[in-house]
Structure formats: structure tokens, C-alpha cells
Write a protein that holds these residues in place. Structure first.
Motif, mmCIF file in Angstrom:
data_model
loop_
_atom_site.group_PDB
_atom_site.id
_atom_site.type_symbol
_atom_site.label_atom_id
_atom_site.label_comp_id
_atom_site.label_asym_id
_atom_site.label_seq_id
_atom_site.Cartn_x
_atom_site.Cartn_y
_atom_site.Cartn_z
ATOM 1 N N ALA A 19 0.846 -1.188 0.000
ATOM 2 C CA ALA A 19 0.000 0.000 0.000
ATOM 3 C C ALA A 19 0.882 1.238 0.000
ATOM 4 C CB ALA A 19 -0.893 -0.003 1.235
ATOM 5 N N GLY A 20 0.399 2.275 -0.591
ATOM 6 C CA GLY A 20 1.143 3.523 -0.539
ATOM 7 C C GLY A 20 1.557 4.021 -1.894
ATOM 8 N N ASN A 21 2.651 4.720 -1.902
ATOM 9 C CA ASN A 21 3.104 5.428 -3.099
ATOM 10 C C ASN A 21 4.098 4.610 -3.914
ATOM 11 O OD1 ASN A 21 1.574 7.724 -2.557
ATOM 12 N ND2 ASN A 21 3.112 8.499 -1.155
ATOM 13 N N ILE A 22 3.635 3.535 -4.528
ATOM 14 C CA ILE A 22 4.492 2.708 -5.376
ATOM 15 C C ILE A 22 4.446 3.247 -6.795
ATOM 16 C CG2 ILE A 22 4.840 0.401 -6.333
ATOM 17 C CD1 ILE A 22 3.397 -0.606 -3.796
ATOM 18 N N GLU A 23 5.611 3.431 -7.393
ATOM 19 C CA GLU A 23 5.663 3.907 -8.769
ATOM 20 C C GLU A 23 5.147 2.789 -9.688
ATOM 21 O OE1 GLU A 23 9.141 5.085 -11.806
ATOM 22 O OE2 GLU A 23 9.171 6.152 -9.886
ATOM 23 N N PRO A 24 4.098 3.054 -10.467
ATOM 24 C CA PRO A 24 3.539 2.023 -11.345
ATOM 25 C C PRO A 24 4.602 1.436 -12.274
ATOM 26 C CG PRO A 24 2.095 3.934 -11.274
ATOM 27 C CD PRO A 24 3.370 4.320 -10.562
ATOM 28 N N GLY A 25 4.575 0.116 -12.423
ATOM 29 C CA GLY A 25 5.503 -0.564 -13.307
ATOM 30 C C GLY A 25 6.885 -0.803 -12.739
ATOM 31 N N SER A 26 7.125 -0.425 -11.476
ATOM 32 C CA SER A 26 8.476 -0.549 -10.916
ATOM 33 C C SER A 26 8.700 -1.841 -10.128
ATOM 34 C CB SER A 26 8.790 0.649 -10.016
ATOM 35 O OG SER A 26 8.022 0.599 -8.823
ATOM 36 N N LEU A 27 7.653 -2.617 -9.872
ATOM 37 C CA LEU A 27 7.777 -3.830 -9.083
ATOM 38 C C LEU A 27 8.566 -4.886 -9.855
ATOM 39 C CD1 LEU A 27 6.961 -5.284 -6.485
ATOM 40 C CD2 LEU A 27 4.828 -5.899 -7.593
ATOM 41 N N ILE A 29 10.666 -8.784 -9.436
ATOM 42 C CA ILE A 29 10.880 -9.989 -8.636
ATOM 43 C C ILE A 29 12.349 -10.386 -8.732
ATOM 44 C CG2 ILE A 29 10.188 -12.384 -8.282
ATOM 45 C CD1 ILE A 29 7.938 -10.194 -7.924
ATOM 46 N N ASP A 30 12.987 -10.611 -7.592
ATOM 47 C CA ASP A 30 14.394 -11.011 -7.549
ATOM 48 C C ASP A 30 14.566 -12.500 -7.271
ATOM 49 O OD1 ASP A 30 15.334 -8.404 -8.017
ATOM 50 O OD2 ASP A 30 15.198 -7.908 -5.892
ATOM 51 N N ALA A 31 13.643 -13.111 -6.534
ATOM 52 C CA ALA A 31 13.773 -14.536 -6.200
ATOM 53 C C ALA A 31 12.412 -15.096 -5.818
ATOM 54 C CB ALA A 31 14.744 -14.714 -5.043
ATOM 55 N N GLY A 32 12.218 -16.378 -6.061
ATOM 56 C CA GLY A 32 11.007 -17.069 -5.649
ATOM 57 C C GLY A 32 10.147 -17.489 -6.825
ATOM 58 N N GLU A 33 9.185 -18.359 -6.531
ATOM 59 C CA GLU A 33 8.240 -18.844 -7.539
ATOM 60 C C GLU A 33 6.972 -18.000 -7.456
ATOM 61 O OE1 GLU A 33 5.750 -22.851 -8.731
ATOM 62 O OE2 GLU A 33 7.399 -23.019 -7.303
ATOM 63 N N VAL A 34 6.775 -17.165 -8.451
ATOM 64 C CA VAL A 34 5.683 -16.198 -8.441
ATOM 65 C C VAL A 34 4.409 -16.806 -9.030
ATOM 66 C CG1 VAL A 34 4.923 -13.965 -9.304
ATOM 67 C CG2 VAL A 34 7.292 -14.291 -8.645
ATOM 68 N N LEU A 35 3.291 -16.613 -8.334
ATOM 69 C CA LEU A 35 1.991 -17.030 -8.841
ATOM 70 C C LEU A 35 1.235 -15.867 -9.458
ATOM 71 C CD1 LEU A 35 0.729 -19.354 -5.961
ATOM 72 C CD2 LEU A 35 1.726 -20.019 -8.149
ATOM 73 N N MET A 36 1.418 -14.660 -8.887
ATOM 74 C CA MET A 36 0.679 -13.499 -9.367
ATOM 75 C C MET A 36 1.440 -12.221 -9.042
ATOM 76 S SD MET A 36 -3.139 -12.169 -8.328
ATOM 77 C CE MET A 36 -2.651 -11.373 -6.803
ATOM 78 N N VAL A 37 1.389 -11.271 -9.971
ATOM 79 C CA VAL A 37 1.973 -9.946 -9.744
ATOM 80 C C VAL A 37 1.014 -8.913 -10.310
ATOM 81 C CG1 VAL A 37 3.875 -8.371 -10.263
ATOM 82 C CG2 VAL A 37 4.334 -10.787 -9.967
ATOM 83 N N THR A 38 0.710 -7.895 -9.519
ATOM 84 C CA THR A 38 -0.016 -6.716 -9.992
ATOM 85 C C THR A 38 0.811 -5.513 -9.554
ATOM 86 O OG1 THR A 38 -1.338 -6.382 -7.989
ATOM 87 C CG2 THR A 38 -2.233 -7.901 -9.653
ATOM 88 N N ASP A 39 0.315 -4.315 -9.814
ATOM 89 C CA ASP A 39 1.064 -3.125 -9.397
ATOM 90 C C ASP A 39 1.240 -3.045 -7.884
ATOM 91 O OD1 ASP A 39 1.764 -2.110 -11.838
ATOM 92 O OD2 ASP A 39 0.034 -0.776 -11.982
ATOM 93 N N GLY A 40 0.364 -3.682 -7.116
ATOM 94 C CA GLY A 40 0.468 -3.559 -5.668
ATOM 95 C C GLY A 40 0.453 -4.862 -4.897
ATOM 96 N N THR A 41 0.494 -6.013 -5.587
ATOM 97 C CA THR A 41 0.425 -7.309 -4.916
ATOM 98 C C THR A 41 1.390 -8.295 -5.558
ATOM 99 O OG1 THR A 41 -1.921 -6.970 -4.429
ATOM 100 C CG2 THR A 41 -1.120 -9.218 -4.273
ATOM 101 N N VAL A 42 2.031 -9.109 -4.722
ATOM 102 C CA VAL A 42 2.871 -10.211 -5.200
ATOM 103 C C VAL A 42 2.492 -11.446 -4.400
ATOM 104 C CG1 VAL A 42 5.203 -11.069 -5.563
ATOM 105 C CG2 VAL A 42 4.800 -8.625 -5.549
ATOM 106 N N VAL A 43 2.274 -12.571 -5.086
ATOM 107 C CA VAL A 43 1.982 -13.841 -4.421
ATOM 108 C C VAL A 43 3.036 -14.855 -4.863
ATOM 109 C CG1 VAL A 43 0.306 -15.685 -4.052
ATOM 110 C CG2 VAL A 43 -0.493 -13.331 -4.394
ATOM 111 N N PHE A 44 3.701 -15.454 -3.882
ATOM 112 C CA PHE A 44 4.727 -16.464 -4.127
ATOM 113 C C PHE A 44 4.219 -17.824 -3.662
ATOM 114 C CE2 PHE A 44 7.182 -12.571 -3.493
ATOM 115 C CZ PHE A 44 8.131 -12.651 -4.489
ATOM 116 N N ARG A 45 4.611 -18.887 -4.373
ATOM 117 C CA ARG A 45 4.354 -20.255 -3.922
ATOM 118 C C ARG A 45 5.572 -20.685 -3.098
ATOM 119 N NH1 ARG A 45 1.376 -24.036 -6.800
ATOM 120 N NH2 ARG A 45 1.825 -22.870 -8.699
ATOM 121 N N VAL A 46 5.314 -21.308 -1.941
ATOM 122 C CA VAL A 46 6.392 -21.843 -1.120
ATOM 123 C C VAL A 46 6.084 -23.299 -0.804
ATOM 124 C CG1 VAL A 46 7.210 -19.688 -0.097
ATOM 125 C CG2 VAL A 46 5.319 -20.887 0.958
ATOM 126 N N GLY A 47 7.128 -24.103 -0.720
ATOM 127 C CA GLY A 47 6.962 -25.527 -0.457
ATOM 128 C C GLY A 47 7.141 -25.906 1.002
#
Length: 70
Positions: A19-27, A29-47
Motif C-alpha cells: 500500500a502507498g506510493n508505489i511507482e507504477p511498473g516498478s515492481l 521480482i528477484d527470487a522465488g516462484e511467483v503465482l501473481m503480480v499486480t502493481d500492488g500485490t505479489v503472491v509467491f508459492r512456497v513448499g
């Protein structure tokens, strides 16, 4: 950055809502198995394995100076 330090081997997800002042399009991912990315949300799968890592970065928008009413 998030790191599994104790696990029972059960799979799941980590969800980060930014939440807050995130610059659009700047997100990015550096590591992890990503399931979903939006401008303000990231969901990773973990085992559930110790040592699993998820990492991301983003740029914050500069805050505007408050206007002064006289």
C-alpha cells in the motif's frame, strides 16, 4: 525479502500487498516462484522447505509537498 527458517514441508503461499506510493511498473521480482503480480500485490508459492526465499523490489513515488492555503 522473506526466508523460510522453519518448515514442516507443507506447501502454501506468501502474499504481499503493498500500500502507498508505489511507482507504477516498478515492481521487480528477484527470487522465488511467483503465482501473481499486480502493481500492488505479489503472491509467491512456497513448499515449506527451510531456505526457500522470496524477494522483490520497487520504487516509491516521491511524495508531493503539502500545499499551504493562506
Amino acid at each position: 525479502e522473506a526466508l523460510v527458517v522453519e518448515g514442516k514441508g507443507g506447501a502454501g503461499t506468501w502474499r504481499f500487498e503493498l500500500a502507498g506510493n508505489i511507482e507504477p511498473g516498478s515492481l521487480r521480482i528477484d527470487a522465488g516462484e511467483v503465482l501473481m503480480v499486480t502493481d500492488g500485490t505479489v503472491v509467491f508459492r512456497v513448499g515449506g522447505r527451510v531456505g526457500e526465499r522470496a524477494a522483490f523490489r520497487f520504487r516509491a513515488r516521491a511524495r508531493e509537498a503539502p500545499s499551504v492555503v493562506r
